[in-house]
Design a protein around this motif. Structure first.
Motif, PDB file in Angstrom:
ATOM      1  N   ARG A 160      -2.734  10.713  -2.345  1.00 16.82           N
ATOM      2  CA  ARG A 160      -2.036  11.690  -1.495  1.00 16.82           C
ATOM      3  C   ARG A 160      -3.014  12.416  -0.579  1.00 16.82           C
ATOM      4  O   ARG A 160      -2.724  12.640   0.601  1.00 16.82           O
ATOM      5  CB  ARG A 160      -1.258  12.674  -2.356  1.00 16.82           C
ATOM      6  CG  ARG A 160       0.103  12.164  -2.765  1.00 16.82           C
ATOM      7  CD  ARG A 160       0.982  13.276  -3.270  1.00 16.82           C
ATOM      8  NE  ARG A 160       0.596  13.723  -4.594  1.00 16.82           N
ATOM      9  CZ  ARG A 160       1.003  13.162  -5.730  1.00 16.82           C
ATOM     10  NH1 ARG A 160       1.806  12.138  -5.696  1.00 16.82           N
ATOM     11  NH2 ARG A 160       0.615  13.641  -6.889  1.00 16.82           N
ATOM     12  N   GLU A 161      -4.187  12.780  -1.128  1.00 17.82           N
ATOM     13  CA  GLU A 161      -5.205  13.445  -0.293  1.00 17.82           C
ATOM     14  C   GLU A 161      -5.639  12.544   0.860  1.00 17.82           C
ATOM     15  O   GLU A 161      -5.757  12.996   2.003  1.00 17.82           O
ATOM     16  CB  GLU A 161      -6.435  13.779  -1.138  1.00 17.82           C
ATOM     17  CG  GLU A 161      -6.352  15.049  -1.925  1.00 17.82           C
ATOM     18  CD  GLU A 161      -7.663  15.344  -2.642  1.00 17.82           C
ATOM     19  OE1 GLU A 161      -8.735  15.229  -2.007  1.00 17.82           O
ATOM     20  OE2 GLU A 161      -7.599  15.676  -3.828  1.00 17.82           O
ATOM     21  N   ILE A 162      -5.870  11.283   0.555  1.00 20.33           N
ATOM     22  CA  ILE A 162      -6.300  10.345   1.591  1.00 20.33           C
ATOM     23  C   ILE A 162      -5.211  10.172   2.640  1.00 20.33           C
ATOM     24  O   ILE A 162      -5.497  10.150   3.845  1.00 20.33           O
ATOM     25  CB  ILE A 162      -6.707   8.990   0.965  1.00 20.33           C
ATOM     26  CG1 ILE A 162      -7.982   9.160   0.141  1.00 20.33           C
ATOM     27  CG2 ILE A 162      -6.917   7.936   2.040  1.00 20.33           C
ATOM     28  CD1 ILE A 162      -8.354   7.951  -0.679  1.00 20.33           C
ATOM     29  N   GLU A 163      -3.965  10.072   2.197  1.00 12.79           N
ATOM     30  CA  GLU A 163      -2.864   9.934   3.158  1.00 12.79           C
ATOM     31  C   GLU A 163      -2.771  11.146   4.081  1.00 12.79           C
ATOM     32  O   GLU A 163      -2.505  11.005   5.273  1.00 12.79           O
ATOM     33  CB  GLU A 163      -1.539   9.719   2.421  1.00 12.79           C
ATOM     34  CG  GLU A 163      -1.426   8.387   1.709  1.00 12.79           C
ATOM     35  CD  GLU A 163      -1.550   7.194   2.644  1.00 12.79           C
ATOM     36  OE1 GLU A 163      -1.057   7.257   3.781  1.00 12.79           O
ATOM     37  OE2 GLU A 163      -2.168   6.198   2.221  1.00 12.79           O
ATOM     38  N   ALA A 207     -23.125   5.296 -11.030  1.00 14.02           N
ATOM     39  CA  ALA A 207     -22.313   5.187 -12.238  1.00 14.02           C
ATOM     40  C   ALA A 207     -20.835   5.116 -11.874  1.00 14.02           C
ATOM     41  O   ALA A 207     -20.374   5.735 -10.914  1.00 14.02           O
ATOM     42  CB  ALA A 207     -22.568   6.392 -13.133  1.00 14.02           C
ATOM     43  N   ARG A 208     -20.110   4.336 -12.671  1.00 12.61           N
ATOM     44  CA  ARG A 208     -18.678   4.213 -12.439  1.00 12.61           C
ATOM     45  C   ARG A 208     -17.961   5.405 -13.048  1.00 12.61           C
ATOM     46  O   ARG A 208     -18.357   5.922 -14.082  1.00 12.61           O
ATOM     47  CB  ARG A 208     -18.143   2.948 -13.091  1.00 12.61           C
ATOM     48  CG  ARG A 208     -18.675   1.696 -12.464  1.00 12.61           C
ATOM     49  CD  ARG A 208     -18.012   0.527 -13.068  1.00 12.61           C
ATOM     50  NE  ARG A 208     -16.955   0.135 -12.153  1.00 12.61           N
ATOM     51  CZ  ARG A 208     -16.129  -0.855 -12.366  1.00 12.61           C
ATOM     52  NH1 ARG A 208     -16.210  -1.540 -13.463  1.00 12.61           N
ATOM     53  NH2 ARG A 208     -15.214  -1.179 -11.484  1.00 12.61           N
ATOM     54  N   THR A 253     -11.721   0.389  -3.125  1.00 12.91           N
ATOM     55  CA  THR A 253     -10.994   1.018  -4.222  1.00 12.91           C
ATOM     56  C   THR A 253      -9.680   1.599  -3.717  1.00 12.91           C
ATOM     57  O   THR A 253      -8.648   1.476  -4.367  1.00 12.91           O
ATOM     58  CB  THR A 253     -11.849   2.126  -4.857  1.00 12.91           C
ATOM     59  OG1 THR A 253     -13.072   1.567  -5.321  1.00 12.91           O
ATOM     60  CG2 THR A 253     -11.130   2.787  -6.009  1.00 12.91           C
ATOM     61  N   TYR A 254      -9.728   2.215  -2.544  1.00 17.74           N
ATOM     62  CA  TYR A 254      -8.507   2.774  -1.952  1.00 17.74           C
ATOM     63  C   TYR A 254      -7.459   1.698  -1.754  1.00 17.74           C
ATOM     64  O   TYR A 254      -6.294   1.886  -2.118  1.00 17.74           O
ATOM     65  CB  TYR A 254      -8.828   3.453  -0.622  1.00 17.74           C
ATOM     66  CG  TYR A 254      -7.615   3.736   0.225  1.00 17.74           C
ATOM     67  CD1 TYR A 254      -6.714   4.720  -0.140  1.00 17.74           C
ATOM     68  CD2 TYR A 254      -7.355   3.001   1.376  1.00 17.74           C
ATOM     69  CE1 TYR A 254      -5.581   4.977   0.628  1.00 17.74           C
ATOM     70  CE2 TYR A 254      -6.237   3.252   2.151  1.00 17.74           C
ATOM     71  CZ  TYR A 254      -5.356   4.239   1.769  1.00 17.74           C
ATOM     72  OH  TYR A 254      -4.243   4.484   2.517  1.00 17.74           O
ATOM     73  N   TYR A 255      -7.846   0.547  -1.206  1.00 18.15           N
ATOM     74  CA  TYR A 255      -6.878  -0.511  -0.962  1.00 18.15           C
ATOM     75  C   TYR A 255      -6.335  -1.084  -2.270  1.00 18.15           C
ATOM     76  O   TYR A 255      -5.150  -1.411  -2.369  1.00 18.15           O
ATOM     77  CB  TYR A 255      -7.484  -1.616  -0.093  1.00 18.15           C
ATOM     78  CG  TYR A 255      -7.690  -1.177   1.343  1.00 18.15           C
ATOM     79  CD1 TYR A 255      -6.601  -0.797   2.121  1.00 18.15           C
ATOM     80  CD2 TYR A 255      -8.948  -1.132   1.904  1.00 18.15           C
ATOM     81  CE1 TYR A 255      -6.785  -0.381   3.429  1.00 18.15           C
ATOM     82  CE2 TYR A 255      -9.137  -0.729   3.218  1.00 18.15           C
ATOM     83  CZ  TYR A 255      -8.046  -0.346   3.974  1.00 18.15           C
ATOM     84  OH  TYR A 255      -8.216   0.059   5.266  1.00 18.15           O
ATOM     85  N   ASN A 256      -7.197  -1.206  -3.290  1.00 14.49           N
ATOM     86  CA  ASN A 256      -6.721  -1.677  -4.594  1.00 14.49           C
ATOM     87  C   ASN A 256      -5.731  -0.699  -5.209  1.00 14.49           C
ATOM     88  O   ASN A 256      -4.699  -1.102  -5.741  1.00 14.49           O
ATOM     89  CB  ASN A 256      -7.900  -1.901  -5.557  1.00 14.49           C
ATOM     90  CG  ASN A 256      -8.691  -3.127  -5.211  1.00 14.49           C
ATOM     91  OD1 ASN A 256      -8.159  -4.081  -4.654  1.00 14.49           O
ATOM     92  ND2 ASN A 256      -9.969  -3.108  -5.540  1.00 14.49           N
ATOM     93  N   TRP A 257      -6.069   0.592  -5.159  1.00 12.67           N
ATOM     94  CA  TRP A 257      -5.168   1.597  -5.710  1.00 12.67           C
ATOM     95  C   TRP A 257      -3.863   1.646  -4.923  1.00 12.67           C
ATOM     96  O   TRP A 257      -2.796   1.790  -5.505  1.00 12.67           O
ATOM     97  CB  TRP A 257      -5.821   2.967  -5.667  1.00 12.67           C
ATOM     98  CG  TRP A 257      -6.879   3.182  -6.696  1.00 12.67           C
ATOM     99  CD1 TRP A 257      -7.238   2.351  -7.713  1.00 12.67           C
ATOM    100  CD2 TRP A 257      -7.727   4.321  -6.798  1.00 12.67           C
ATOM    101  NE1 TRP A 257      -8.245   2.904  -8.435  1.00 12.67           N
ATOM    102  CE2 TRP A 257      -8.571   4.111  -7.910  1.00 12.67           C
ATOM    103  CE3 TRP A 257      -7.857   5.492  -6.070  1.00 12.67           C
ATOM    104  CZ2 TRP A 257      -9.520   5.049  -8.301  1.00 12.67           C
ATOM    105  CZ3 TRP A 257      -8.803   6.414  -6.458  1.00 12.67           C
ATOM    106  CH2 TRP A 257      -9.633   6.195  -7.559  1.00 12.67           C
ATOM    107  N   VAL A 313     -13.176  11.862  -0.479  1.00 15.30           N
ATOM    108  CA  VAL A 313     -12.698  12.063  -1.850  1.00 15.30           C
ATOM    109  C   VAL A 313     -13.588  11.371  -2.875  1.00 15.30           C
ATOM    110  O   VAL A 313     -13.376  11.491  -4.074  1.00 15.30           O
ATOM    111  CB  VAL A 313     -11.230  11.606  -2.026  1.00 15.30           C
ATOM    112  CG1 VAL A 313     -10.305  12.441  -1.179  1.00 15.30           C
ATOM    113  CG2 VAL A 313     -11.066  10.141  -1.750  1.00 15.30           C
ATOM    114  N   GLY A 314     -14.592  10.612  -2.411  1.00 21.99           N
ATOM    115  CA  GLY A 314     -15.580  10.047  -3.309  1.00 21.99           C
ATOM    116  C   GLY A 314     -15.272   8.665  -3.851  1.00 21.99           C
ATOM    117  O   GLY A 314     -15.721   8.316  -4.933  1.00 21.99           O
TER     118      GLY A 314
END
Length: 95
Positions: A16-19, A2-3, A41-45, A35-36
């Motif tokens: 910030r968490e990913i960075e 599910a989205r 999605t990370y690159y788009n964000w 982070v799920g």
């Protein structure tokens, strides 16, 4: 799967968490998995929100709102213009 929709503030927090994880030495795929989200999605964000703070985010939201309002005004004015043109064509005497 599910989205899940994330708010813009949540997106900034996750970025910030990913960075932080990336600076600690993790790779992008495992940091995103932690982070799920997917790495796509990370690159788009990151493309949309990268380097943005909360003040800039609120400014972006207000500009998007203003842009939508102005687009609505232009659409209404175009409709008024079309109606006036049609009514003028009906009033013209035909030769």
């Amino acid at each position: 799967m599910a989205r899940k929709r994330h708010s813009d503030e949540d997106i900034l927090k996750l970025l910030r968490e990913i960075e932080l994880k990336l600076s600690a030495g993790e790779d992008v795929a495992s940091a995103c998995r932690g982070v799920g989200i997917s790495d796509a999605t990370y690159y788009n964000w990151r493309k949309r929100f990268g380097g943005m703070g909360r003040a800039q985010l609120s400014e972006l939201k207000s500009l998007e709102k203003e842009n939508a309002r102005l687009k609505k005004i232009v659409a209404e004015l175009e409709l008024d213009k079309l109606i006036l043109k049609e009514s003028l064509n009906h009033l013209k005497p035909r030769a």
